[in-house]
Write a protein that holds these residues in place. Structure first.
Motif, PDB file in Angstrom:
ATOM      1  N   PRO A   1       0.808  -1.229   0.000  1.00 32.18           N
ATOM      2  CA  PRO A   1       0.000   0.000   0.000  1.00 32.18           C
ATOM      3  C   PRO A   1       0.832   1.266   0.000  1.00 32.18           C
ATOM      4  N   THR A   2       2.121   1.160   0.321  1.00 34.88           N
ATOM      5  CA  THR A   2       2.968   2.361   0.277  1.00 34.88           C
ATOM      6  C   THR A   2       3.387   2.692  -1.148  1.00 34.88           C
ATOM      7  N   ARG A   3       3.127   1.764  -2.084  1.00 33.34           N
ATOM      8  CA  ARG A   3       3.410   2.010  -3.503  1.00 33.34           C
ATOM      9  C   ARG A   3       2.160   1.630  -4.297  1.00 33.34           C
ATOM     10  N   PRO A   4       1.090   2.409  -4.132  1.00 36.04           N
ATOM     11  CA  PRO A   4      -0.192   2.045  -4.743  1.00 36.04           C
ATOM     12  C   PRO A   4      -0.137   2.051  -6.264  1.00 36.04           C
ATOM     13  N   THR A   5      -0.905   1.149  -6.850  1.00 31.99           N
ATOM     14  CA  THR A   5      -0.956   1.035  -8.312  1.00 31.99           C
ATOM     15  C   THR A   5      -2.220   1.635  -8.896  1.00 31.99           C
ATOM     16  N   GLY A   6      -3.269   1.741  -8.075  1.00 29.62           N
ATOM     17  CA  GLY A   6      -4.548   2.210  -8.601  1.00 29.62           C
ATOM     18  C   GLY A   6      -5.278   1.159  -9.410  1.00 29.62           C
ATOM     19  N   ARG A   7      -4.799  -0.097  -9.381  1.00 25.09           N
ATOM     20  CA  ARG A   7      -5.464  -1.147 -10.152  1.00 25.09           C
ATOM     21  C   ARG A   7      -6.858  -1.429  -9.601  1.00 25.09           C
ATOM     22  N   PRO A   8      -7.823  -1.729 -10.480  1.00 29.34           N
ATOM     23  CA  PRO A   8      -9.124  -2.179  -9.993  1.00 29.34           C
ATOM     24  C   PRO A   8      -8.953  -3.372  -9.054  1.00 29.34           C
ATOM     25  N   GLY A   9      -9.707  -3.348  -7.967  1.00 27.24           N
ATOM     26  CA  GLY A   9      -9.592  -4.365  -6.939  1.00 27.24           C
ATOM     27  C   GLY A   9      -8.746  -3.929  -5.766  1.00 27.24           C
TER      28      GLY A   9
ATOM     29  N   TYR B   1      -3.195   6.865  -8.464  1.00 31.81           N
ATOM     30  CA  TYR B   1      -4.353   6.210  -9.062  1.00 31.81           C
ATOM     31  C   TYR B   1      -4.061   5.674 -10.463  1.00 31.81           C
ATOM     32  N   GLY B   2      -2.878   5.936 -10.983  1.00 30.79           N
ATOM     33  CA  GLY B   2      -2.463   5.344 -12.252  1.00 30.79           C
ATOM     34  C   GLY B   2      -3.178   5.867 -13.477  1.00 30.79           C
ATOM     35  N   VAL B   3      -3.560   7.152 -13.458  1.00 32.30           N
ATOM     36  CA  VAL B   3      -4.231   7.747 -14.612  1.00 32.30           C
ATOM     37  C   VAL B   3      -3.632   9.126 -14.890  1.00 32.30           C
ATOM     38  N   ARG B   4      -4.035   9.715 -16.017  1.00 31.74           N
ATOM     39  CA  ARG B   4      -3.670  11.104 -16.320  1.00 31.74           C
ATOM     40  C   ARG B   4      -4.786  12.028 -15.819  1.00 31.74           C
TER      41      ARG B   4
END
Length: 519
Positions: A406-414, A480-483
């Motif tokens: 969780p300290t390196r979040p990916t923003g992946r669904p789930g 969150y892994g988006v633009r």
């Protein structure tokens, strides 16, 4: 006499009352029945870790749980021979682990007795009816609902419910009637617990303490000593073999000897207030649902107390189930959404129960541990790192891992929606505080915000766009892994359901919602 309710909850412990609270928060009425005359009067499980406090914060209960926590200088968690020492290992000293980089919520230390009292009052405020001294005599289900026979002092009555939530404890008659088995490590041992009144201020000061004891002179060679809500009351437990002895075999002299060994004070003056026995084990239900019946809390998973996640997991079961029941009952979702209760919560329950078992070996029974039995030491991983792989739109290449850092979040669904601090005209807020009621579409694009409003209206789904930009700013896109022109769909339980890294269409968002909601 017959009545009808949307959801019947059997059991008014942590999981049952939490389910009622979060159903009420979403606007769904429930009936909770409990065979005992009141909520728990015993301290039992205590402590609300930060992920649980996030949920309680959404329910407006953060301040009450904090106020119900004992006022002390800190918290000690140790493995020792006795409360007076020697100490073999110190796990926590004087404070809860700092988690401000992951959450806006702080941990609390309310006992189970206080937690249930607070949850009961809030459940009733939100429209739940809670009846004590009431038992579930029988039930049957079909495609239309559940028919339950309840018994109280006035006799039997029939309740028709759309859904039944089994929060009826580790023996769970509901689970047994459904023929749902359990798996896991089985029985680890048995213990006798005494609630005692004694002055230990010269030993523990004004701290809250939890000692896991390893001492061959203690019955069973193991024990525990834990604070309660009163500075002069403690729970003291020791192991015993029920095949050879029971409560009656612990004479007054033997009880006093064991309590003094646990405290390390040979001449301690003690008043014993309560005594009970308990089995310590690790079992997980083979499935968490059957038709219109859903298992939560100890009915779904029982685990040793070492690690402090049992009561927390019970509360979170209700949090994660409630929004799904509400969405189906409102007609926003199809019944397939509820299939994700088993798909999402059972792997997490298995993970946490297994970790508690390994903690029990390390803290109380090190001679029984074997290679590979080391627990997960990072509490943040267990609180914020687990993923849900049910009611989400998985992305290509996602192998469905249960855990991520969780300290390196990916923003992946789930995955849990990351905590990001946003600056608004009224002050700073966390993204976590944006969630909890309906779906939220996070975006930096006005076009996506307009699309969300249109799709919400067309589908009849509670979906609110949250535009980040202008007066509301924050560095949210990386976690969150988006633009900025992308969008992230977050479920009411603050888990990510779907995302678009950049621009997209109303059809994309509608398809995602239909997939998640089984529409």
């Amino acid at each position: 006499m017959s009545e009808r309710v949307p959801v019947l909850i059997v059991g008014a412990g942590l999981s049952g009352l939490s389910t009622a609270v979060f159903l009420g928060l979403h606007g769904t009425r429930s009936l909770v029945v409990e065979r005992h005359a009141s909520t728990s009067s015993h301290p039992k499980a205590r402590g609300q870790q930060q992920h649980t406090m996030e949920a309680l914060r959404l329910a407006g209960l953060e301040a009450e749980f904090t106020a119900a926590s004992p006022k002390s200088r800190g918290f000690l968690l140790r493995i020792a021979e006795s409360a007076s020492g020697p100490v073999f290992r110190e796990i926590l000293h004087d404070t809860f682990l700092p988690m401000g980089h992951l959450t806006p919520a702080s941990a609390a230390d309310a006992s189970q007795a206080n937690a249930e009292r607070i949850l009961l009052a809030r459940a009733r405020e939100l429209g739940a009816e809670v009846r004590f001294g009431t038992t579930l005599e029988s039930f049957e289900q079909d495609d239309a609902g559940v028919r339950a026979v309840l018994a109280d002092a006035g006799g039997n009555r029939i309740v028709q419910a759309d859904y039944l939530v089994a929060a009826d404890g580790h023996r769970s008659p509901i689970r047994e009637q459904l023929g749902i088995g359990t798996h896991g490590r089985g029985t680890l041992g048995h213990s006798i617990h005494w609630l005692v009144r004694a002055d230990l201020s010269h030993v523990v000061g004004d701290r809250q303490v939890m000692y896991y004891l390893q001492n061959p002179r203690l019955s069973g060679g193991t024990g525990v000593l834990a604070s309660t809500d009163r500075a002069d009351e403690f729970v003291v437990g020791v192991g015993f073999d029920p095949r050879r002895e029971g409560l009656a075999d612990f004479t007054e002299q033997r009880r006093l000897e064991q309590i003094r060994l646990a405290t390390g004070v040979p001449d301690l003056q003690v008043e014993i207030l309560q005594a009970n026995t308990t089995e310590i084990g690790m079992r997980v239900a083979d499935r968490f649902s059957d038709g219109r019946v859903y298992l939560v809390g100890d009915a779904a998973h029982t685990m040793p107390p070492q690690g402090g996640m049992g009561g927390n997991t019970a509360v979170m079961d209700g949090f994660y189930l409630a929004w799904k029941l509400d969405a189906v009952l409102r007609g926003e979702a199809g019944p397939g959404l509820l299939d994700s209760h088993d798909a999402e919560r059972r792997p997490v329950g298995e993970l946490i129960a297994e970790n508690q078992y390994r903690n029990a070996l390390v803290r109380n029974l090190p001679d029984r541990a074997v290679e590979g039995d080391a627990p997960i030491e990072d509490p943040a991983l267990l609180m914020f790192g687990y993923r849900h792989n049910g009611a989400v739109v998985r992305e290509p290449g996602d192998a469905g891992e249960l855990l991520e850092d969780p300290t390196r979040p990916t923003g992946r669904p789930g995955s849990r929606a990351p905590h990001v601090v946003l600056t608004t005209p009224t002050g700073e807020v966390s993204t976590i505080d944006l969630f909890g009621r309906g779906f939220v579409l996070l975006t930096g694009s006005a076009q996506w915000a307009r699309t969300a409003e249109r799709v919400a209206t067309e589908l009849g789904v509670r979906l609110r766009p949250q535009l980040i930009g202008g007066e509301t700013t924050g560095d949210w896109t990386g976690p969150y892994g988006v633009r900025e022109d992308g969008a992230v769909l977050v479920r009411p339980d603050r888990f990510i359901a779907w995302r678009s890294p950049g621009p997209g269409t109303a059809a994309d968002l509608e398809k995602a919602l239909r997939t998640v909601l089984d529409r």
